[in-house]
Scaffold this motif. Structure first.
Motif, PDB file in Angstrom:
ATOM      1  N   GLU A   1      35.494  39.244  38.835  1.00 32.60           N
ATOM      2  CA  GLU A   1      35.803  38.699  40.151  1.00 32.60           C
ATOM      3  C   GLU A   1      35.213  39.627  41.219  1.00 32.60           C
ATOM      4  O   GLU A   1      35.355  40.842  41.132  1.00 32.60           O
ATOM      5  CB  GLU A   1      37.318  38.597  40.332  1.00 32.60           C
ATOM      6  CG  GLU A   1      38.063  38.020  39.120  1.00 32.60           C
ATOM      7  CD  GLU A   1      37.639  36.602  38.776  1.00 32.60           C
ATOM      8  OE1 GLU A   1      37.689  35.755  39.683  1.00 32.60           O
ATOM      9  OE2 GLU A   1      37.242  36.361  37.607  1.00 32.60           O
ATOM     10  N   HIS A   2      34.540  39.046  42.170  1.00 34.04           N
ATOM     11  CA  HIS A   2      33.973  39.730  43.360  1.00 34.04           C
ATOM     12  C   HIS A   2      32.617  40.395  43.075  1.00 34.04           C
ATOM     13  O   HIS A   2      31.611  39.946  43.570  1.00 34.04           O
ATOM     14  CB  HIS A   2      34.941  40.753  43.983  1.00 34.04           C
ATOM     15  CG  HIS A   2      36.369  40.319  44.002  1.00 34.04           C
ATOM     16  ND1 HIS A   2      36.775  39.154  44.629  1.00 34.04           N
ATOM     17  CD2 HIS A   2      37.508  40.851  43.469  1.00 34.04           C
ATOM     18  CE1 HIS A   2      38.093  39.011  44.482  1.00 34.04           C
ATOM     19  NE2 HIS A   2      38.565  40.019  43.781  1.00 34.04           N
ATOM     20  N   ALA A   3      32.601  41.513  42.340  1.00 36.42           N
ATOM     21  CA  ALA A   3      31.346  42.212  41.997  1.00 36.42           C
ATOM     22  C   ALA A   3      30.504  42.521  43.225  1.00 36.42           C
ATOM     23  O   ALA A   3      29.286  42.367  43.208  1.00 36.42           O
ATOM     24  CB  ALA A   3      30.540  41.379  40.986  1.00 36.42           C
TER      25      ALA A   3
ATOM     26  N   ALA B   1      38.171  28.802  40.407  1.00 31.77           N
ATOM     27  CA  ALA B   1      38.551  29.756  39.360  1.00 31.77           C
ATOM     28  C   ALA B   1      39.213  31.023  39.892  1.00 31.77           C
ATOM     29  O   ALA B   1      39.431  31.973  39.129  1.00 31.77           O
ATOM     30  CB  ALA B   1      37.325  30.132  38.526  1.00 31.77           C
ATOM     31  N   HIS B   2      39.525  31.038  41.195  1.00 26.88           N
ATOM     32  CA  HIS B   2      40.191  32.237  41.722  1.00 26.88           C
ATOM     33  C   HIS B   2      41.037  31.856  42.937  1.00 26.88           C
ATOM     34  O   HIS B   2      40.556  31.827  44.061  1.00 26.88           O
ATOM     35  CB  HIS B   2      39.153  33.299  42.099  1.00 26.88           C
ATOM     36  CG  HIS B   2      39.762  34.637  42.412  1.00 26.88           C
ATOM     37  ND1 HIS B   2      39.294  35.817  41.863  1.00 26.88           N
ATOM     38  CD2 HIS B   2      40.797  34.997  43.201  1.00 26.88           C
ATOM     39  CE1 HIS B   2      40.011  36.834  42.313  1.00 26.88           C
ATOM     40  NE2 HIS B   2      40.935  36.358  43.145  1.00 26.88           N
ATOM     41  N   THR B   3      42.285  31.524  42.669  1.00 29.51           N
ATOM     42  CA  THR B   3      43.185  31.185  43.786  1.00 29.51           C
ATOM     43  C   THR B   3      44.420  32.079  43.776  1.00 29.51           C
ATOM     44  O   THR B   3      44.702  32.788  42.796  1.00 29.51           O
ATOM     45  CB  THR B   3      43.658  29.716  43.695  1.00 29.51           C
ATOM     46  OG1 THR B   3      44.422  29.546  42.497  1.00 29.51           O
ATOM     47  CG2 THR B   3      42.479  28.752  43.717  1.00 29.51           C
ATOM     48  N   HIS B   4      45.139  32.027  44.901  1.00 33.78           N
ATOM     49  CA  HIS B   4      46.441  32.690  45.045  1.00 33.78           C
ATOM     50  C   HIS B   4      47.340  31.717  45.794  1.00 33.78           C
ATOM     51  O   HIS B   4      47.541  31.846  46.999  1.00 33.78           O
ATOM     52  CB  HIS B   4      46.302  34.005  45.812  1.00 33.78           C
ATOM     53  CG  HIS B   4      45.388  34.991  45.157  1.00 33.78           C
ATOM     54  ND1 HIS B   4      45.755  35.693  44.034  1.00 33.78           N
ATOM     55  CD2 HIS B   4      44.134  35.385  45.448  1.00 33.78           C
ATOM     56  CE1 HIS B   4      44.752  36.486  43.668  1.00 33.78           C
ATOM     57  NE2 HIS B   4      43.749  36.318  44.505  1.00 33.78           N
ATOM     58  N   LEU B   5      47.863  30.730  45.089  1.00 31.90           N
ATOM     59  CA  LEU B   5      48.608  29.668  45.783  1.00 31.90           C
ATOM     60  C   LEU B   5      49.919  30.162  46.377  1.00 31.90           C
ATOM     61  O   LEU B   5      50.455  29.550  47.291  1.00 31.90           O
ATOM     62  CB  LEU B   5      48.881  28.504  44.820  1.00 31.90           C
ATOM     63  CG  LEU B   5      47.667  27.649  44.450  1.00 31.90           C
ATOM     64  CD1 LEU B   5      48.069  26.537  43.496  1.00 31.90           C
ATOM     65  CD2 LEU B   5      47.015  27.052  45.684  1.00 31.90           C
TER      66      LEU B   5
ATOM     67  N   SER C   1      37.359  30.892  45.023  1.00 31.62           N
ATOM     68  CA  SER C   1      37.426  31.156  46.466  1.00 31.62           C
ATOM     69  C   SER C   1      38.138  32.452  46.818  1.00 31.62           C
ATOM     70  O   SER C   1      37.801  33.085  47.812  1.00 31.62           O
ATOM     71  CB  SER C   1      38.130  29.997  47.163  1.00 31.62           C
ATOM     72  OG  SER C   1      39.486  29.938  46.747  1.00 31.62           O
ATOM     73  N   ASP C   2      39.168  32.837  46.063  1.00 30.24           N
ATOM     74  CA  ASP C   2      40.027  33.952  46.471  1.00 30.24           C
ATOM     75  C   ASP C   2      40.523  33.726  47.896  1.00 30.24           C
ATOM     76  O   ASP C   2      40.637  34.656  48.679  1.00 30.24           O
ATOM     77  CB  ASP C   2      39.261  35.280  46.389  1.00 30.24           C
ATOM     78  CG  ASP C   2      40.180  36.490  46.454  1.00 30.24           C
ATOM     79  OD1 ASP C   2      41.376  36.341  46.134  1.00 30.24           O
ATOM     80  OD2 ASP C   2      39.711  37.578  46.815  1.00 30.24           O
ATOM     81  N   ASN C   3      40.804  32.468  48.192  1.00 31.33           N
ATOM     82  CA  ASN C   3      41.143  32.123  49.567  1.00 31.33           C
ATOM     83  C   ASN C   3      42.629  32.399  49.819  1.00 31.33           C
ATOM     84  O   ASN C   3      43.477  31.644  49.381  1.00 31.33           O
ATOM     85  CB  ASN C   3      40.831  30.651  49.785  1.00 31.33           C
ATOM     86  CG  ASN C   3      41.341  30.182  51.122  1.00 31.33           C
ATOM     87  OD1 ASN C   3      40.918  30.678  52.150  1.00 31.33           O
ATOM     88  ND2 ASN C   3      42.285  29.264  51.105  1.00 31.33           N
TER      89      ASN C   3
ATOM     90  N   ILE D   1      44.711  36.128  31.677  1.00 32.31           N
ATOM     91  CA  ILE D   1      45.138  37.487  32.037  1.00 32.31           C
ATOM     92  C   ILE D   1      44.253  37.985  33.174  1.00 32.31           C
ATOM     93  O   ILE D   1      43.033  37.913  33.103  1.00 32.31           O
ATOM     94  CB  ILE D   1      45.023  38.441  30.825  1.00 32.31           C
ATOM     95  CG1 ILE D   1      45.969  37.997  29.694  1.00 32.31           C
ATOM     96  CG2 ILE D   1      45.322  39.891  31.245  1.00 32.31           C
ATOM     97  CD1 ILE D   1      47.452  38.039  30.032  1.00 32.31           C
ATOM     98  N   LYS D   2      44.910  38.485  34.241  1.00 32.91           N
ATOM     99  CA  LYS D   2      44.182  39.060  35.375  1.00 32.91           C
ATOM    100  C   LYS D   2      44.363  40.572  35.334  1.00 32.91           C
ATOM    101  O   LYS D   2      45.487  41.062  35.186  1.00 32.91           O
ATOM    102  CB  LYS D   2      44.770  38.503  36.678  1.00 32.91           C
ATOM    103  CG  LYS D   2      44.390  39.273  37.961  1.00 32.91           C
ATOM    104  CD  LYS D   2      42.988  38.969  38.412  1.00 32.91           C
ATOM    105  CE  LYS D   2      42.623  39.686  39.711  1.00 32.91           C
ATOM    106  NZ  LYS D   2      43.305  39.168  40.892  1.00 32.91           N
ATOM    107  N   ILE D   3      43.257  41.294  35.445  1.00 34.03           N
ATOM    108  CA  ILE D   3      43.357  42.752  35.458  1.00 34.03           C
ATOM    109  C   ILE D   3      42.582  43.309  36.654  1.00 34.03           C
ATOM    110  O   ILE D   3      41.750  42.624  37.240  1.00 34.03           O
ATOM    111  CB  ILE D   3      42.814  43.384  34.151  1.00 34.03           C
ATOM    112  CG1 ILE D   3      41.289  43.222  34.054  1.00 34.03           C
ATOM    113  CG2 ILE D   3      43.507  42.787  32.946  1.00 34.03           C
ATOM    114  CD1 ILE D   3      40.667  43.994  32.905  1.00 34.03           C
TER     115      ILE D   3
HETATM  116 ZN   LIG Z   1      42.031  37.539  44.419  1.00 31.01          ZN
END
Ligand SMILES: [Zn+2]
Length: 436
Positions: free
Chosen positions: A272-274, A88-92, A346-348, A218-220
């Motif tokens: 995200e993260h927290a 649920a958290h990628t940056h391809l 992952s935010d990998n 939407i990402k904020i």
């Molecule tokens: Zn990220």
């Protein structure tokens, strides 16, 4: 107006028809024989089951299903079978060297790499996610001006093999985005990678703009670390309201407790993260049904990271690693205890000299190392993520009516979580991509 729409859609079909799919779709009825099957809704590992698949969807799951004549049989009777994983958290479209830092690496991505090459690199990474058993991703920005929308289109038309994508376009951020240190006159660099918003009206406008350009999430940035800015509750409420009108959901980057609190109060769907969240804020998240996406690093990846970042230095000792990870693991356990839904992400984006898909999958080991059971971890990466997407009857679950996103690992995942590194079979929408 209506006529024009029809013409456009016919042209779209013709274009798609001229492409040769990278992996042609499998259309014949299929029966998968599973040795063990993970029931994501119950959080339970079941015994042998059969899955009947037609036209890319699951028709039946039972100890024995009716086998249509001519059905293809896929024998996974020595495997643990589970729904395709969701990240649920990628940056391809973004990969950062371990020593660069966001500003320099971000500028390189914008200025030296450029959007067409970023999208092509994203396509190559997308294949590694699929091969790793990740059949769906929610891609949250750092993809220039809608390069993520282009990649999703290429996957959907079959010309690129990759996971299903939810994409945000540029993340809505306070001034400066996540590029600290830009000098006067160069603020536009941040505005090429982020959508800068300065008040509630602009914030709502940005949502409309992103959705119009193809965003379906939407990402904020409730706070835009490493910069010092933040969005106000009013700005985030305007974003949540505009997103609701478009039927899309809102994911908020938030690291400090105050940033998490304001975003949760404004009604976002996931935090995200927290990293620094307090128990009182976790209670608010649980009450309001706000999911947490803990983008944590596991003990193996942190050692890889430290040895790449400090070449020539001895590898850190196990107790050093444990100390470094202790705070994050504690806040994850506190979140579970507070009743917050954990959604895996992952935010990998760090270049750990490993394919990005398997590297992203390591986040699940981080959750396991923090004390979550294999079933809890797998629920986070299947049904919980599917609920976050509003797709809980279609994705992240093996039951009639769901898409046939099915993976299998070698080993007993319940007793040996390391088996998750041994994905041997990947099917997305009935088409087999690994283990044919
Ligand atoms: Zn990220």
């Amino acid at each position: 107006m209506r006529m024009k729409q029809i013409v456009v859609s016919v042209v779209g079909l013709m274009v798609a028809g001229t492409l040769t799919a990278q992996t042609p779709a499998d259309t014949m009825p299929t029966v998968i024989r599973a040795g063990r099957l993970f029931d994501s809704e119950a959080g339970a590992f079941l015994g042998p089951r059969e899955i009947l698949i037609r036209n890319g969807g699951i028709v039946a799951v039972a100890e024995k299903v009716d086998r249509p004549t001519g059905a293809r049989i896929i024998d996974l009777s020595n495997r643990t079978v589970l729904p395709g994983l969701i990240d649920a958290h990628t940056h391809l479209l973004y990969l950062e060297g371990v020593t660069g830092g966001l500003t320099m690496e971000g500028i390189k991505a914008l200025v030296n790499e450029g959007l067409p090459l970023r999208a092509l690199h994203g396509a190559a990474r997308a294949r590694t996610f699929l091969a790793a058993g990740i059949t769906t991703v929610r891609d949250l920005g750092n993809s220039g001006r809608f390069g993520d929308v282009a990649l999703r289109a290429a996957i959907e038309d079959g010309s690129v093999d990759g996971p299903r994508m939810w994409v945000s376009g540029p993340g809505l951020s306070p001034v400066g985005g996540q590029f600290p240190g830009l000098k006067p006159g160069y603020e536009s660099l941040a505005a090429d990678e982020y959508r800068i918003v300065r008040n509630p009206a602009e914030a709502a406008d940005a949502v409309r703009e992103n959705v119009t350009m193809g965003a379906n999430v939407i990402k904020i940035f409730s706070n835009n670390t490493p910069n010092a800015g933040y969005l106000t509750v009013e700005e985030m409420r305007a974003i949540v309201g505009a997103a609701a009108m478009h039927g899309v959901r809102v994911a908020a980057h938030a690291t400090s407790d105050a940033a998490v609190y304001r975003a949760a109060l404004a009604g976002v769907h996931s935090i995200e993260h927290a990293y620094q969240v307090a128990d009182s804020t976790l209670a608010l998240m649980a009450r309001n049904g706000v999911a947490m996406v803990p983008t944590d690093i596991d003990s193996v990846s942190i050692i890889q990271y430290l040895s790449l970042a400090n070449p020539g230095q001895p590898a850190p000792a196990a107790d050093q690693v444990a100390r470094y990870l202790a705070g994050g693991r504690d806040r994850l356990r506190r979140a579970v205890k507070a009743g917050v839904t954990i959604a895996a992400g992952s935010d990998n984006y760090l270049d750990l000299k490993r394919a990005q898909g398997p590297a992203a999958r390591r986040v699940l080991f981080a959750y396991h190392q923090a004390g979550l059971t294999p079933a809890q971890v797998l629920q986070a990466a299947t049904i919980n993520d599917a609920r976050l997407l509003g797709m809980e009857h279609r994705l992240g679950v093996l039951k009639p009516g769901a898409r046939a996103d099915v993976i299998a690992v070698e080993g007993d995942l319940e007793r040996d979580f390391g088996a998750l590194e041994r994905v041997r079979f990947v099917m997305k929408a009935g088409t087999v991509y690994l283990g044919r």
